[in-house]
Write a protein that holds these residues in place. Structure first.
Motif, PDB file in Angstrom:
ATOM      1  N   ILE A   1     -14.282   3.429  -7.706  1.00  0.00           N
ATOM      2  CA  ILE A   1     -14.069   2.897  -9.048  1.00  0.00           C
ATOM      3  C   ILE A   1     -13.240   3.884  -9.839  1.00  0.00           C
ATOM      4  CG2 ILE A   1     -15.206   2.176 -11.184  1.00  0.00           C
ATOM      5  CD1 ILE A   1     -17.624   1.417  -9.486  1.00  0.00           C
ATOM      6  N   PRO A   2     -12.140   3.449 -10.443  1.00  0.00           N
ATOM      7  CA  PRO A   2     -11.295   4.396 -11.169  1.00  0.00           C
ATOM      8  C   PRO A   2     -11.977   4.910 -12.433  1.00  0.00           C
ATOM      9  CG  PRO A   2     -10.577   2.160 -11.568  1.00  0.00           C
ATOM     10  CD  PRO A   2     -11.635   2.078 -10.513  1.00  0.00           C
ATOM     11  N   THR A   3     -11.752   6.146 -12.723  1.00  0.00           N
ATOM     12  CA  THR A   3     -12.198   6.713 -13.989  1.00  0.00           C
ATOM     13  C   THR A   3     -11.032   6.681 -14.958  1.00  0.00           C
ATOM     14  OG1 THR A   3     -11.621   8.914 -13.204  1.00  0.00           O
ATOM     15  CG2 THR A   3     -13.887   8.206 -12.884  1.00  0.00           C
ATOM     16  N   PRO A   4     -11.310   6.638 -16.280  1.00  0.00           N
ATOM     17  CA  PRO A   4     -10.197   6.615 -17.238  1.00  0.00           C
ATOM     18  C   PRO A   4      -9.267   7.804 -17.042  1.00  0.00           C
ATOM     19  CG  PRO A   4     -12.270   6.099 -18.319  1.00  0.00           C
ATOM     20  CD  PRO A   4     -12.620   6.541 -16.923  1.00  0.00           C
ATOM     21  N   VAL A   5      -7.971   7.535 -17.088  1.00  0.00           N
ATOM     22  CA  VAL A   5      -6.979   8.592 -16.887  1.00  0.00           C
ATOM     23  C   VAL A   5      -6.444   9.038 -18.233  1.00  0.00           C
ATOM     24  CG1 VAL A   5      -6.314   7.703 -14.644  1.00  0.00           C
ATOM     25  CG2 VAL A   5      -5.102   6.927 -16.670  1.00  0.00           C
TER      26      VAL A   5
ATOM     27  N   TRP B   1       1.822   3.736 -10.005  1.00  0.00           N
ATOM     28  CA  TRP B   1       1.146   5.023  -9.843  1.00  0.00           C
ATOM     29  C   TRP B   1      -0.367   4.891  -9.966  1.00  0.00           C
ATOM     30  CZ3 TRP B   1      -1.742   6.618 -13.970  1.00  0.00           C
ATOM     31  CH2 TRP B   1      -1.385   6.178 -15.246  1.00  0.00           C
ATOM     32  N   ARG B   2      -0.821   3.940 -10.768  1.00  0.00           N
ATOM     33  CA  ARG B   2      -2.280   3.767 -10.866  1.00  0.00           C
ATOM     34  C   ARG B   2      -2.823   3.071  -9.626  1.00  0.00           C
ATOM     35  NH1 ARG B   2      -4.139   2.149 -16.502  1.00  0.00           N
ATOM     36  NH2 ARG B   2      -4.265   4.402 -16.749  1.00  0.00           N
ATOM     37  N   ILE B   3      -2.080   2.105  -9.090  1.00  0.00           N
ATOM     38  CA  ILE B   3      -2.512   1.437  -7.854  1.00  0.00           C
ATOM     39  C   ILE B   3      -2.602   2.450  -6.715  1.00  0.00           C
ATOM     40  CG2 ILE B   3      -1.906  -0.316  -6.145  1.00  0.00           C
ATOM     41  CD1 ILE B   3      -2.771  -1.553  -8.750  1.00  0.00           C
ATOM     42  N   LEU B   4      -1.604   3.311  -6.613  1.00  0.00           N
ATOM     43  CA  LEU B   4      -1.640   4.324  -5.551  1.00  0.00           C
ATOM     44  C   LEU B   4      -2.825   5.256  -5.728  1.00  0.00           C
ATOM     45  CD1 LEU B   4       2.169   5.194  -5.297  1.00  0.00           C
ATOM     46  CD2 LEU B   4       0.784   3.902  -3.646  1.00  0.00           C
ATOM     47  N   GLY B   5      -3.157   5.588  -6.975  1.00  0.00           N
ATOM     48  CA  GLY B   5      -4.330   6.415  -7.218  1.00  0.00           C
ATOM     49  C   GLY B   5      -5.616   5.740  -6.782  1.00  0.00           C
TER      50      GLY B   5
ATOM     51  N   PRO C   1       0.804  -1.228   0.000  1.00  0.00           N
ATOM     52  CA  PRO C   1       0.000   0.000   0.000  1.00  0.00           C
ATOM     53  C   PRO C   1       0.837   1.277   0.000  1.00  0.00           C
ATOM     54  CG  PRO C   1      -0.023  -1.018   2.166  1.00  0.00           C
ATOM     55  CD  PRO C   1       0.676  -1.974   1.255  1.00  0.00           C
ATOM     56  N   ASP C   2       2.099   1.183   0.365  1.00  0.00           N
ATOM     57  CA  ASP C   2       2.961   2.369   0.376  1.00  0.00           C
ATOM     58  C   ASP C   2       3.607   2.625  -0.982  1.00  0.00           C
ATOM     59  OD1 ASP C   2       2.521   2.874   3.149  1.00  0.00           O
ATOM     60  OD2 ASP C   2       3.927   1.258   3.608  1.00  0.00           O
TER      61      ASP C   2
END
Length: 960
Positions: free
Chosen positions: A952-956, A941-945, A816-817
């Motif tokens: 739920i992630p939105t498209p980056v 970087w996406r996991i941290l986001g 998680p870090d």
């Protein structure tokens, strides 16, 4: 060997000196940036990347390549690496040999972690690394006492002929070679030259007087070409010619691409861009010089004038009808639209208890074989014949296209593939514009012309894969049962189609396979293929992968919507196969599948799903993020006729020719092109087992269009085991019967009493040996008038050779870090019918899976907002290494199949299924936070986001 003070060539690197001046071709060039490790040498006793060392820097220092290193340790390593099936295409082998040699010299008894750490700087695209690491550890334990100060550890050699045994120790290598039976781990004949440095790849071919070609490429994604000034380049030393599209107009037909699918419209184009550049990397000029360095230097002097045009940056933009087409003669940028409806879709959605919708997206990735593209063209003005040596999966396709575009009779073109090819994974199945330009230049100049691509060219210009986006709607009943699916796919064609297979075929294939192994009562699919200002789209190891990703992601997301365990939800939706004519939702027959779901059930047992759920709950209470992803696949391997009928396209049957020579040797001629898959060994095993011959009595001939039978597809689409293997099996059976009949006729014995045993023809009534198979075959061939009766051609394409099945399980833990994903365990349960060679099969499955894992956690061909490339070398395009590739357990079920050919393909399934399993595992680790994953690429970087958002992630934005 000591490096001289002055290298007599212009490039100046130690690698170029070793290759060009000293003939040390075991020094391979895969990146020229010191990243891949294929150019590794021992310089003054330590490993060095010779592509980054100047020849002058090595002045007076001892240099040893794999060809020069023959001490006891190196001999031992070669034997162990061979016994462990350590390599596949072998392009990386010399570099690994020297690194392992250096490791065991310094540390005779390393741990697995130490081996993986030491070898992390060397790349392999084929194996997944497990066989290499295992071989290094075995070599350390079995090192001869005189060469190992600590002495060897005791090792018990397992039976190498047992189908399910552990890999043989070096002491079992000879036994493994001499038992050719199908089902044994017979050692690969291909590895002999790979391990001693004698393998010959396209860049190793040398022809006296050959010129060197270098392409000038566009540095912008979309622009009008306003002019090309080649005067400075023409004045440069060694330059013979600079060609543009205008020069090539004479004597060239436009490049087109045929497609059986109705409605497909493709542009006609030329080898070099003429009026406009359509992607960064588009070839706009060709420099030909007397040396490679001279050609590269002169290419930098060619001045091209550009007027920038608005780029089309993604496939959805390409489907926008308001945008002008990239090719003015086309009505739009959409080359193909596929629509299919099966069942009452509208009715199912109207009565659904709930509807779940999501958009799934995959970034573009690279095939990235360690050996880039290349070719050597030779025009014979006296005969009007062209010979083209090329690294190709499909030389017959090259022959056809070269003849068509150059305006030659097909009999005037000969295409050959070198004995070795450094991987492909689909990309070398294409006939590229560069191939045609190089052959035109050879004919125009009347001299051999050689072209070898570098890594930067390969990454920006050769081709890219995946890059699809799909909208999925699922209609569910009151009990959560699936009533219907709708799918809307867009595929990024890039700037040009790549012959010989239109990408529309892959759109149709995805459309047929989205339902996967599941019962889908009603199904609707729309697929569009759109031009963009990106690198052209190419097939990559299972080009239908988006269908599997969409199906498996949808199953996970539906299960989470309903609160069900994902693998259990899959089980209750498996398609039935027990009726008289079971079919998929799109009409493909399932009669070849004896027990659909067998791999899923076995994988659930191996994974102990309920025990994991209990452990996961404890982990979450302790703040640990652990997850399990399970994904399953019904793989066309290569698929029954009914699947191809549903698609509307077929790649044709597979011909083979199997014969005895006048010397009594068995020869297999095949249109398959081995480049790591082990075809030379596995096809020989089938024939040798059938005729009871040793492997060394069988020759496999491939890669020469003047000799091998015509095969449109070549290697690809999982055709080798089922179709080529099936053809060899049937032809060998015919040869066996014919040989026994001929022997009976010549000896006056009853044919019913004759048999073949241990390489001899024997009379079973009295045990009398009439002669060896070799001797009896030679006598028959010699006595024949006209074509020998021991010369059999088989054209194989059976409805029976349909499906393989597999399930992958992936266990992960997320930091998680740091946002990093550690793969704690990985399991593949596969059913590909009878396994010809378990070691070869395991290598294909593991190598494919690691490629699929890499596309999730590391690999991505990114683009900036202006359409230029972000991944131009292997420091920016990150491939898996020994530190990131997991150990992978493999279980083969080998179910019995109907018909007389029990083999099914398995080379693509690993790469196809792994992304869904890994993404599913990551989502499972984060599901309690509300995370649902719809993107494939999951770097830290996406996991941290996701962790920060807890939603739920939105498209980056693609540029980051």
């Amino acid at each position: 060997m000591t490096a001289p003070a002055h290298a007599p060539h212009g490039c100046g690197t130690l690698a170029d000196h070793l290759r060009d001046c000293l003939g040390r071709t075991s020094v391979r060039l895969g990146c020229e940036d010191g990243v891949c490790g294929s150019c590794t040498v021992l310089l003054d006793g330590r490993t060095a990347r010779s592509c980054t060392v100047l020849a002058a820097q090595a002045e007076g220092l001892p240099v040893r390549t794999a060809q020069d290193t023959g001490d006891a340790l190196m001999r031992h390593l070669r034997e162990v690496l061979w016994s462990e099936h350590a390599f596949q295409c072998g392009f990386c082998a010399s570099g690994f040999l020297l690194e392992i040699h250096a490791l065991l010299t310094e540390n005779p008894d390393p741990t697995e972690d130490e081996v993986r750490h030491h070898l992390a700087g060397n790349l392999c695209r084929c194996t997944g690394y497990e066989s290499i690491v295992r071989a290094a550890l075995l070599a350390s334990r079995t090192r001869p006492p005189r060469d190992n100060p600590a002495g060897p550890s005791p090792v018990t050699a397992p039976d190498p002929t047992a189908p399910d045994s552990d890999p043989p120790s070096p002491r079992g290598a000879l036994a493994a070679v001499t038992d050719p039976s199908v089902g044994t781990r017979a050692l690969r004949a291909e590895d002999r030259t790979v391990l001693d440095g004698r393998a010959c790849y396209i860049a190793d071919l040398v022809v006296p007087g050959a010129l060197h070609a270098r392409f000038v490429r566009s540095d912008r994604p979309h622009a009008r070409i306003t002019g090309i000034d080649a005067s400075a380049a023409l004045a440069a030393p060694g330059v013979v010619a600079v060609f543009t599209a205008t020069d090539m107009r004479a004597g060239l037909n436009p490049i087109g691409i045929a497609c059986p699918l109705e409605g497909y419209t493709a542009p006609a184009f030329t080898p070099l861009a003429g009026d406009r550049a359509r992607f960064e990397g588009d070839p706009v000029a060709l420099v030909v010089a007397t040396g490679q360095a001279a050609a590269e230097d002169a290419a930098a002097l060619v001045a091209v004038g550009y007027e920038d045009l608005p780029p089309v940056l993604d496939a959805r933009a390409g489907t926008d009808s308001t945008r002008p087409p990239l090719f003015p003669e086309l009505p739009s940028n959409v080359l193909y639209t596929e629509r299919r409806v099966h069942g009452d879709v509208s009715g199912a959605f109207a009565r659904a208890a709930r509807v779940v919708r999501h958009r799934l997206r995959q970034d573009r990735v690279q095939n990235a074989p360690l050996e880039p593209r290349g070719g050597l063209a030779r025009w014979d003005a006296g005969t009007g014949h062209l010979t083209y040596d090329v690294a190709s999966q499909s030389p017959t396709s090259h022959r056809q296209y070269l003849a068509d575009v150059l305006g030659l009779d097909i009999d005037a073109v000969r295409v050959r593939v070198p004995a070795n090819m450094g991987g492909s994974f689909g990309i070398k199945g294409g006939v590229f514009r560069e191939d045609i330009a190089v052959c035109w230049a050879s004919r125009h100049l009347g001299r051999p012309v050689r072209w070898i691509e570098d890594r930067r060219e390969h990454l920006i210009a050769a081709g890219q894969a995946r890059g699809e986006e799909i909208d999925v709607e699922a209609a569910l009943g009151a009990a959560g049962e699936l009533l219907a699916l709708r799918a809307d796919l867009v595929v990024d064609q890039g700037a040009y189609p790549v012959p010989p297979i239109a990408s529309a075929v892959f759109v149709a294939l995805v459309g047929c396979l989205v339902p996967n192994a599941y019962r889908v009562p009603a199904y609707e699919f729309t697929g569009r293929l759109a031009l963009t200002n990106r690198t052209p789209y190419v097939a990559y190891r299972g080009p239908w992968e988006m269908a599997t990703f969409a199906a498996e992601r949808t199953m996970d997301l539906l299960a989470r919507e309903l609160g069900e365990e994902p693998s259990g939800y899959r089980l209750r939706h498996l398609a039935p196969v027990d009726g008289p004519d079971p079919r998929t939702a799109t009409g493909a027959r399932l009669t070849d599948v004896p027990a659909l779901g067998s791999t899923l059930r076995r994988a659930r047992e191996e994974a102990a799903v309920q025990e994991f759920r209990a452990r996961q709950a404890r982990d979450r209470a302790d703040g640990r993020l652990t997850g399990l992803g399970i994904a399953t696949l019904l793989e066309p391997a290569p698929g029954p006729w009914s699947l191809h009928e549903a698609m509307g396209a077929h790649m044709g049957p597979e011909p083979v020719r199997v014969l005895f020579t006048p010397e009594g040797r068995l020869q297999i001629r095949t249109g398959q092109i081995p480049h790591g898959q082990g075809h030379v060994t596995t096809l020989a095993q089938i024939a040798a087992s059938t005729l009871d011959l040793p492997l060394h009595a069988v020759d496999v001939v491939h890669g020469d269009t003047d000799v091998v039978p015509y095969s449109l597809a070549g290697t690809g689409a999982s055709r080798a085991a089922a179709l080529a293997g099936g053809g060899v099996l049937r032809a060998s059976r015919t040869l066996r019967a014919t040989l026994l009949a001929d022997t009976a006729r010549r000896t006056g014995r009853s044919v019913a009493a004759l048999d073949i045993a241990a390489g001899d023809v024997v009379d079973t009534r009295d045990g009398h040996v009439l002669g060896t198979v070799t001797a009896m075959a030679a006598a028959c061939v010699t006595a024949a008038q006209g074509r020998s009766p021991l010369d059999v051609s088989e054209v194989f394409d059976s409805e029976e050779t349909g499906w393989a099945e597999a399930t992958h399980c992936c266990w992960v833990e997320i930091d998680p870090d740091l946002g990093t994903v550690a793969l704690d365990r990985y399991l593949i349960v596969a059913d590909s019918g009878r396994i010809i060679n378990p070691a070869v099969a395991d290598g294909q499955l593991r190598g494919g899976a690691v490629q699929g894992i890499g596309t999730v956690l590391q690999e991505r061909s990114g683009y900036a907002p202006d359409g230029t490339h972000l991944s131009r070398d292997l420091t920016e395009y990150l491939l898996p290494t020994t530190r990131t590739a997991p150990a992978i357990d493999v279980v083969h079920l080998e179910s019995r199949r109907a018909g007389d050919v029990p083999y099914r393909g398995l080379g693509e399934g690993g790469a196809v299924l792994a992304p869904a399993a890994v993404v599913g595992a990551v989502e499972d680790a984060l599901a309690h936070l509300g995370v649902r994953l719809t993107e494939r690429h999951l770097p830290p970087w996406r996991i941290l986001g996701l962790l920060a958002a807890h939603q739920i992630p939105t498209p980056v934005p693609e540029y980051r």
